[in-house]
Design a protein around this motif. Structure first.
Motif, PDB file in Angstrom:
ATOM      1  N   ARG A  96       3.773 -11.542   5.466  1.00  0.00           N
ATOM      2  CA  ARG A  96       4.045 -11.843   4.192  1.00  0.00           C
ATOM      3  C   ARG A  96       4.195 -10.431   3.248  1.00  0.00           C
ATOM      4  N   LEU A  97       3.697  -9.518   3.930  1.00  0.00           N
ATOM      5  CA  LEU A  97       3.721  -8.296   2.947  1.00  0.00           C
ATOM      6  C   LEU A  97       4.210  -7.113   3.835  1.00  0.00           C
ATOM      7  N   TYR A  98       5.179  -6.332   2.930  1.00  0.00           N
ATOM      8  CA  TYR A  98       5.913  -5.408   3.601  1.00  0.00           C
ATOM      9  C   TYR A  98       5.925  -4.050   2.670  1.00  0.00           C
ATOM     10  N   ILE A  99       5.771  -3.032   3.385  1.00  0.00           N
ATOM     11  CA  ILE A  99       5.487  -1.704   2.659  1.00  0.00           C
ATOM     12  C   ILE A  99       6.740  -0.676   2.865  1.00  0.00           C
ATOM     13  N   SER A 100       7.485  -0.283   1.835  1.00  0.00           N
ATOM     14  CA  SER A 100       8.699   0.641   2.056  1.00  0.00           C
ATOM     15  C   SER A 100       8.001   1.976   2.639  1.00  0.00           C
ATOM     16  N   GLU A 101       8.622   2.177   3.834  1.00  0.00           N
ATOM     17  CA  GLU A 101       8.449   3.567   4.622  1.00  0.00           C
ATOM     18  C   GLU A 101       8.592   4.982   3.602  1.00  0.00           C
ATOM     19  N   ARG A 102       9.424   4.882   2.604  1.00  0.00           N
ATOM     20  CA  ARG A 102       9.808   5.588   1.610  1.00  0.00           C
ATOM     21  C   ARG A 102       8.823   5.914   0.503  1.00  0.00           C
ATOM     22  N   ASP A 139       4.114  15.032  -7.188  1.00  0.00           N
ATOM     23  CA  ASP A 139       4.316  15.830  -5.885  1.00  0.00           C
ATOM     24  C   ASP A 139       5.659  15.273  -5.485  1.00  0.00           C
ATOM     25  N   LYS A 140       6.020  14.089  -5.536  1.00  0.00           N
ATOM     26  CA  LYS A 140       7.098  13.356  -5.133  1.00  0.00           C
ATOM     27  C   LYS A 140       8.312  14.132  -5.679  1.00  0.00           C
ATOM     28  N   VAL A 141       8.469  14.536  -6.986  1.00  0.00           N
ATOM     29  CA  VAL A 141       9.444  15.004  -7.760  1.00  0.00           C
ATOM     30  C   VAL A 141       9.644  16.571  -7.285  1.00  0.00           C
ATOM     31  N   ALA A 142       8.450  17.191  -6.892  1.00  0.00           N
ATOM     32  CA  ALA A 142       8.251  18.628  -6.367  1.00  0.00           C
ATOM     33  C   ALA A 142       8.636  18.769  -5.203  1.00  0.00           C
ATOM     34  N   ARG A 143       8.955  17.808  -4.378  1.00  0.00           N
ATOM     35  CA  ARG A 143       9.373  17.449  -2.818  1.00  0.00           C
ATOM     36  C   ARG A 143       8.217  18.024  -2.001  1.00  0.00           C
ATOM     37  N   VAL A 144       6.831  17.784  -2.493  1.00  0.00           N
ATOM     38  CA  VAL A 144       5.627  18.146  -1.651  1.00  0.00           C
ATOM     39  C   VAL A 144       4.931  16.897  -1.243  1.00  0.00           C
ATOM     40  N   GLY A 145       5.336  15.675  -1.323  1.00  0.00           N
ATOM     41  CA  GLY A 145       4.586  14.555  -1.340  1.00  0.00           C
ATOM     42  C   GLY A 145       4.459  14.314   0.016  1.00  0.00           C
ATOM     43  N   ILE A 146       3.456  13.164   0.420  1.00  0.00           N
ATOM     44  CA  ILE A 146       3.509  12.505   1.788  1.00  0.00           C
ATOM     45  C   ILE A 146       3.802  11.015   1.819  1.00  0.00           C
ATOM     46  N   ARG A 147       4.594  10.625   2.208  1.00  0.00           N
ATOM     47  CA  ARG A 147       5.266   9.234   2.296  1.00  0.00           C
ATOM     48  C   ARG A 147       4.597   8.477   3.355  1.00  0.00           C
ATOM     49  N   ILE A 148       4.743   7.276   3.186  1.00  0.00           N
ATOM     50  CA  ILE A 148       4.039   6.303   4.064  1.00  0.00           C
ATOM     51  C   ILE A 148       4.623   6.345   5.461  1.00  0.00           C
ATOM     52  N   LEU A 196      -2.143  -0.592   8.171  1.00  0.00           N
ATOM     53  CA  LEU A 196      -1.091  -1.054   7.356  1.00  0.00           C
ATOM     54  C   LEU A 196       0.139  -0.827   8.228  1.00  0.00           C
ATOM     55  N   ARG A 197       0.122  -0.119   9.295  1.00  0.00           N
ATOM     56  CA  ARG A 197       1.175   0.199  10.050  1.00  0.00           C
ATOM     57  C   ARG A 197       2.100  -1.060  10.505  1.00  0.00           C
ATOM     58  N   PRO A 198       1.709  -2.430  10.831  1.00  0.00           N
ATOM     59  CA  PRO A 198       2.735  -3.274  11.077  1.00  0.00           C
ATOM     60  C   PRO A 198       3.486  -3.734   9.884  1.00  0.00           C
ATOM     61  N   MET A 199       2.959  -3.263   8.665  1.00  0.00           N
ATOM     62  CA  MET A 199       3.617  -3.731   7.363  1.00  0.00           C
ATOM     63  C   MET A 199       4.870  -2.924   7.068  1.00  0.00           C
ATOM     64  N   VAL A 200       4.650  -1.655   7.573  1.00  0.00           N
ATOM     65  CA  VAL A 200       5.692  -0.688   7.136  1.00  0.00           C
ATOM     66  C   VAL A 200       7.224  -0.731   7.489  1.00  0.00           C
ATOM     67  N   THR A 201       8.299  -0.760   6.809  1.00  0.00           N
ATOM     68  CA  THR A 201       9.383  -1.036   7.498  1.00  0.00           C
ATOM     69  C   THR A 201      10.523  -0.396   6.418  1.00  0.00           C
ATOM     70  N   ASN A 202      11.761  -0.471   6.668  1.00  0.00           N
ATOM     71  CA  ASN A 202      12.798  -0.076   5.887  1.00  0.00           C
ATOM     72  C   ASN A 202      13.109  -1.274   4.924  1.00  0.00           C
ATOM     73  N   THR A 203      12.628  -1.572   3.682  1.00  0.00           N
ATOM     74  CA  THR A 203      12.534  -2.574   2.865  1.00  0.00           C
ATOM     75  C   THR A 203      13.842  -2.816   2.212  1.00  0.00           C
ATOM     76  N   VAL A 204      14.905  -1.580   2.144  1.00  0.00           N
ATOM     77  CA  VAL A 204      16.181  -1.811   1.825  1.00  0.00           C
ATOM     78  C   VAL A 204      17.012  -2.764   2.587  1.00  0.00           C
ATOM     79  N   MET A 205      16.711  -2.683   3.916  1.00  0.00           N
ATOM     80  CA  MET A 205      17.523  -3.453   4.924  1.00  0.00           C
ATOM     81  C   MET A 205      17.043  -4.871   4.925  1.00  0.00           C
ATOM     82  N   LEU A 206      15.712  -4.869   4.673  1.00  0.00           N
ATOM     83  CA  LEU A 206      14.772  -6.077   4.498  1.00  0.00           C
ATOM     84  C   LEU A 206      15.573  -7.219   3.397  1.00  0.00           C
ATOM     85  N   LEU A 207      15.439  -6.519   2.371  1.00  0.00           N
ATOM     86  CA  LEU A 207      16.002  -6.936   1.206  1.00  0.00           C
ATOM     87  C   LEU A 207      17.591  -7.114   1.177  1.00  0.00           C
TER      88      LEU A 207
END
Ligand code: IMP
Length: 424
Positions: A96-102, A139-148, A196-207
């Motif tokens: 019931r809970l998904y996290i965007s990989e991005r 960091d996200k805007v400076a392009r040095v962030g770490i993503r899920i 958290l790994r099992p909850m990580v997905t491409n949420t754009v396609m999910l939605l």
């Protein structure tokens, strides 16, 4: 069926959690699109009060699937703890809970930097919740962030972490801080990543798939309009777009499929942290604090309180395209003889009158609110079941808010419980 965006129309803490809970009965998906665990949505689970920070409030509705969108910054340790807390209360999270990989990851150095950057601001402090939100978005805007998607790949995360920790430890050293331990961070973050790994997905396609199946989606805003990084009282803002426009960017669901925007506002105004609050009133603050109301859900800090500010509310309606209004905490005004509300601001130096919120906070701080008064109702509203049960003076006040903001009044909330909600 409608895809709904719910936004806070003031400075956060408008009672969005309760309104979302009331709106989610028929909803299939609830999506968070911005902010992080600086947010605090108070909800009630099996009679116990619980504060959600990252998980959408829709998790309490067993039929809803919840999504943490790409626009959110995720503290994996905080999220794991929050999920475990809900599980202990008997809430089923499985599938019931998904996290965007991005979505971007909040790191320990973000929290340290948040605190240090705030400390050097002296009297100009933003009052950040010190959850590392600003530095993570930086960091996200400076392009040095770490993503899920980096976090859940063991080797990649280990390599990225080594680089980022060494760069950020240099910065912390210059500020007089303690270095962050690579090994400890790696171990803690890898444990959270495994969880958290099992909850990580491409949420754009999910939605997208959900939309194809005619699912109803609710976009749950965090914070409030005037904390928006672009439209708020900059620099006294948070680091994301809290206005309705942020819902699309933060989820990948296009604006063309959004059907309505619900703006949540209190029947008065509050603010926690630094920055202007033009309608601030010490007497009202003392009265509400005396009733045990208006203490921050995330930090416990007392919120500053002021009268309903029509200029703020109307500007929020314009910015967000609010179709429907939910007015909360009406019961907070139950014992006030004369209620005030801001109609416009005046610059006493120049005589210029403002019916909108200027971008310059120094100007906003200088402006004097011009008030309108309303006779109070001096009776409890907390047991009202419908519009007609509300005292006439309360109805007059609410009707004024409705016409001033040019939005349709749909919900009035008169207490924390689900049944203390009047639908129009
Ligand atoms: P930050 O987002 O933690 O950096 O905090 C920036 C400003 O936004 C501070 O004034 C905070 O008090 C305020 N803020 C952040 N999150 C919330 C919220 O959920 N409710 C109300 N104020 C918030």
């Amino acid at each position: 069926m409608a895809n709904t965006i719910v936004v806070g129309a003031q400075w956060g803490d408008e009672g969005k959690g309760k309104i979302i809970d009331a709106l989610t009965e028929s909803v299939d998906y609830v999506v968070r699109t911005q902010g992080g665990n600086n947010a605090g949505h108070t909800v009630y689970v099996n009679g116990s009060q619980y504060v959600l920070h990252l998980i959408p409030s829709g998790i309490l509705n067993p039929r809803a699937t919840c999504v943490i969108g790409n626009g959110v910054v995720v503290d994996p340790l905080g999220l794991k703890q929050e999920i475990e807390g809900l599980q202990k209360l008997g809430v089923n999270i499985d599938g019931r809970l998904y996290i965007s990989e991005r979505a971007h990851v909040v790191m320990p150095y973000h929290k340290e930097l948040d605190a240090f950057r705030e400390a050097v601001k002296g009297t100009k402090q933003i009052g950040t919740t010190k959850r590392g939100i600003g530095p993570a978005y930086g960091d996200k805007v400076a392009r040095v962030g770490i993503r899920i998607l980096d976090l859940v790949k063991q080797d990649r995360f280990a390599t990225l972490l080594k680089q980022r920790i060494s760069e950020n430890n240099e910065a912390l050293k210059r500020l007089g801080g303690e270095p962050i331990s690579y090994q400890e961070t790696l171990a803690a973050y890898q444990e959270a990543a495994d969880f958290l790994r099992p909850m990580v997905t491409n949420t754009v396609m999910l939605l997208y798939k959900a939309r194809k199946e005619k699912a109803e989606i609710l976009f749950e805003g965090a914070q409030g309009t005037f904390l928006d990084i672009d439209h708020g009282t900059y620099p006294f803002v948070t680091s994301s777009n809290t206005t309705s426009g942020g819902a699309s960017a933060g989820s990948g669901v296009p604006p063309t499929v959004m059907d309505r925007v619900v703006g949540v506002m209190k029947a008065y105004t509050t603010r926690v942290g630094g920055g202007p609050l033009p309608s601030h009133d010490d007497g009202l603050s003392d009265m509400l604090h005396g009733l045990g109301r208006e203490f921050g859900a995330t930090t416990g800090r007392p919120r500053r309180c002021g009268w309903f500010d029509g200029v703020i509310a109307r500007y929020a309606s314009i910015l967000n395209g609010i179709d429907e209004l939910a007015i909360t905490n009406l019961d907070g005004l139950d014992n006030i003889e004369t209620i005030q509300a801001v109609e416009r601001y005046e610059d006493q130096e120049t005589g210029v009158s403002y019916d909108y919120v200027p971008g310059d906070v120094e100007l906003l701080e200088r402006l004097k609110p011009v008030m309108k008064t309303f006779p109070g109702w001096m009776t409890s509203t907390e047991n009202a079941k419908c519009w007609d049960d509300l005292p006439e003076n309360a109805r007059t006040y609410l009707k004024w808010i409705e016409s001033f903001t040019e939005a349709k009044l749909k919900i009035v909330s008169i207490g924390p419980r689900r049944e203390q909600t009047i639908f129009m």
